[in-house]
Design an enzyme around this catalytic site. Structure first.
Site, PDB file in Angstrom:
ATOM      1  N   GLY A 210       0.777  -1.228   0.000  1.00 42.70           N
ATOM      2  CA  GLY A 210       0.000   0.000   0.000  1.00 42.70           C
ATOM      3  C   GLY A 210       0.812   1.283   0.000  1.00 42.70           C
ATOM      4  N   ASP A 211       2.046   1.232   0.492  1.00 44.98           N
ATOM      5  CA  ASP A 211       2.899   2.429   0.540  1.00 44.98           C
ATOM      6  C   ASP A 211       4.339   2.011   0.261  1.00 44.98           C
ATOM      7  OD1 ASP A 211       3.632   5.086   0.933  1.00 44.98           O
ATOM      8  OD2 ASP A 211       3.842   4.864   3.102  1.00 44.98           O
ATOM      9  N   PHE A 212       4.515   1.278  -0.834  1.00 45.31           N
ATOM     10  CA  PHE A 212       5.798   0.644  -1.110  1.00 45.31           C
ATOM     11  C   PHE A 212       6.713   1.564  -1.897  1.00 45.31           C
ATOM     12  CE2 PHE A 212       8.811  -2.230  -3.135  1.00 45.31           C
ATOM     13  CZ  PHE A 212       9.137  -3.074  -2.079  1.00 45.31           C
ATOM     14  N   ASN A 216      10.812   2.630   2.478  1.00 46.59           N
ATOM     15  CA  ASN A 216      10.091   1.683   3.332  1.00 46.59           C
ATOM     16  C   ASN A 216      10.634   0.265   3.197  1.00 46.59           C
ATOM     17  OD1 ASN A 216       8.408   3.282   4.809  1.00 46.59           O
ATOM     18  ND2 ASN A 216       6.619   3.013   3.503  1.00 46.59           N
ATOM     19  N   TRP A 243       3.251   3.037  -6.983  1.00 40.60           N
ATOM     20  CA  TRP A 243       3.931   3.922  -6.025  1.00 40.60           C
ATOM     21  C   TRP A 243       5.437   3.807  -6.176  1.00 40.60           C
ATOM     22  CZ3 TRP A 243       1.527   7.808  -4.460  1.00 40.60           C
ATOM     23  CH2 TRP A 243       1.860   8.511  -3.310  1.00 40.60           C
TER      24      TRP A 243
END
Length: 314
Positions: A210-212, A216, A243
């Site tokens: 989801g927020d790669f 991260n 992303w």
């Protein structure tokens, strides 16, 4: 008798990092400021409850969480993460538990109600951003292959379809603001791209980070690279990859013919992970425009304009 707080803290200052104060205050309003006031006491509570000895607060830390490097009762290093509970972070612990350390940081202990997690200690200062762009992208693809697994039956995760429906509503609202006038053609293109994507869904939806992005993914001892800070969803892998496709935009901007470089990146990532190129292009366009207008809405003009410029290249 309750433990003495100074003993628990070991005289380590437990003040939230400056970035956390800035972002939560700007993004979450009054609720965020109230949470920040209570945060040091909340961290102390978990240090005592889980018998942890703090070493130092991680800086700059997360945007909506505070990470304290700690030692467990047996001396094993770990990291205590206490974050603000939002719709995007509520199921972080569930995703980490499902991955069980394969491709992601290992969850050692958690309290979902308080959004507190005890995590294995990674090398917080060494992310994929430390590698050259091409090498970082290669390693990132390897991590995603491990993360994209089938969710468990009865899982708690929101779907990409529902999540992007809400994002589209916000995008339409921001499109009408006076400050977004120049971006309206791009916003319309992004909404059309999302409509194309929703007309057909992938055959086998998977659990997504989801927020790669490179920041991260941290170096570890158990595995070379492990993902952190998921905002988990279930759905089309292209949503995750989009992303990553817009990571290191400053690198793309500095390249000769950045438009061509952006399109090559889309093609390379799609082929590396067997994602349809056209779907990845549409996901990347939608996510870049949505992120760009969101950044403008919170006063981050530099990132907002860069995201929109990238979207225009596609």
């Amino acid at each position: 008798m309750a433990p003495d707080r100074d003993i628990i803290r070991g005289h380590v200052p437990l003040e939230p990092p400056e970035r956390l104060l800035r972002t939560v205050g700007a993004w979450e309003g009054e609720a965020g400021r109230d949470w920040l006031k209570a945060l040091p006491g909340l961290v102390e509570e978990y240090l005592a409850r889980w018998e942890l000895t703090p070493e130092r607060v991680q800086h700059p830390g997360g945007h909506i969480s505070m990470v304290v490097l700690v030692r467990q009762a047996d001396g094993t290093p770990a990291a205590l993460k206490v974050g603000m509970v939002t719709s995007q972070t509520r199921e972080e612990h569930a995703a980490l538990a499902h991955w069980s350390g394969l491709g992601a940081v290992r969850l050692l202990r958690d309290d979902p109600a308080g959004s507190a997690m005890l995590l294995e200690r990674l090398h917080a200062d060494v992310s994929l951003r430390s590698l050259p762009d091409a090498k970082a992208m290669l390693e990132a693809c390897g991590v995603l292959r491990r993360l994209w697994v089938a969710p468990a039956e009865g899982h708690p995760f929101a779907s990409v379809a529902d999540h992007t429906c809400r994002l589209a509503e916000h995008l339409r609202e921001r499109r009408e603001q006076p400050w977004a006038a120049d971006a309206r053609p791009l916003a319309d293109e992004a909404l059309a791209a999302l409509e194309r994507l929703t007309e057909s869904a992938p055959a086998a939806p998977v659990l997504l980070h989801g927020d790669f992005h490179h920041g991260n993914v941290l170096a570890g001892d158990r595995m070379p690279w492990l993902a952190i800070d998921p905002k988990p969803l279930v759905g089309d892998p292209g949503f995750d990859l989009a992303w990553l496709a817009q990571d290191r935009l400053d690198t793309l901007v500095a390249m000769p013919a950045p438009q061509a470089a952006a399109r090559r990146r889309i093609a390379t990532l799609a082929d590396a992970l067997d994602v349809d190129r056209d779907r990845l292009r549409d996901w990347t366009l939608f996510r870049a425009v949505e992120a760009g207008l969101w950044s403008l809405s919170v006063g981050d003009r530099e990132d907002g304009e860069l995201a929109l410029e990238f979207a225009a290249w596609l």
